[in-house]
Design a protein around this motif. Structure first.
Motif: not given
Length: 257
Positions: A86-87, A91-92, A153-154, A189-192
């Motif tokens: 997930a990270f 990130l991507l 991320g998007m 996901t939030n942290f990344a």
């Protein structure tokens, strides 16, 4: 938009909106569908709005993840690889959104929010007891999890629901187990995403801190409510608030004139 341009009225609006988002998110989910439009409506540029939304949203998922792990609702050994996938996906996705034209984002972000709002309202409630696993854990980890992470991320809103729904429908998990796992994945996901936005300098700190306070107060009240409300009604309120703010935004942008 510079932080100094945020008036007391706008900060008050963001606090109240975050309070409502935290309250409703605790009871029915979907808080991001309220907090992100509020940031956009406040005149914060789309990238900074996404970054600031990650700042205020990360606090909630971090707290939830700590509770899930400390209470052994999920085990670190069982979620660490999923969290890593997930990270990476997030990130991507966050890196990709940095290269999008801000003018395009002004249109794309509201459009995505409308689509996710409709999905959030109409999506069927996952089964409490889960069912049969449809894909292997390896395939789920390497495809579904990073794809949802990329979406977070998007853009972001609805990610927790996507993780929970995929756990029930694809992995055969019960709703409670899937929701618990979803909290840890959403934190990852939030942290990344937040890390990339911080490096890019796309966070409005004052707005974010004010919204963190509102989210905390709203979540606290929501968790202590003794009365029960139909989740379908709460979802309707979340979607209605999101669409009304986006409608106001379209008028402010002159798209309907």
């Amino acid at each position: 938009m510079e932080i100094t341009q945020l008036s007391t009225e706008l900060l008050s609006f963001l606090f109240v909106t975050a309070f409502v988002a935290g309250f409703l998110d605790t009871l029915a989910g979907g808080g991001g569908l309220i907090s992100l439009p509020a940031l956009i409506l406040s005149g914060i540029p789309p990238l900074s709005a996404l970054g600031t939304n990650k700042l205020q949203g990360s606090m909630g998922t971090a707290t939830a993840t700590y509770v899930m792990l400390s209470n052994k609702r999920v085990r670190w050994s069982e979620v660490k690889q999923l969290m890593l996938s997930a990270f990476v996906g997030s990130l991507l996705g966050t890196i990709a959104v940095q290269f999008m034209n801000p003018e395009i984002l002004n249109f794309v972000v509201p459009t995505v929010l409308v689509v996710i709002s409709i999905y959030f309202l109409l999506a069927p409630q996952p089964k409490i007891d889960g069912g049969r696993s449809r894909i292997s854990s390896a395939v789920y980890q390497k495809t579904v999890v990073p794809l949802i992470g990329w979406y977070d991320g998007m853009f972001g809103p609805g990610t927790g629901s996507f993780f929970a729904f995929s756990g029930v429908s694809l992995r055969g998990q019960g709703l409670i187990e899937a929701t618990a796992v979803a909290k840890t994945l959403n934190f990852s996901t939030n942290f990344a995403s937040l890390a990339i936005f911080l490096i890019a300098g796309k966070v409005a700190w004052l707005a974010g801190m004010v919204m963190i306070l509102g989210q905390f107060a709203g979540a606290w009240l929501g968790s202590h409510c003794l009365f029960k409300i139909d989740h379908k009604i709460l979802r309707l309120i979340v979607v209605a608030m999101c669409l009304l703010m986006l409608l106001r935004y379209t008028f402010s942008m002159g798209w309907l004139s």
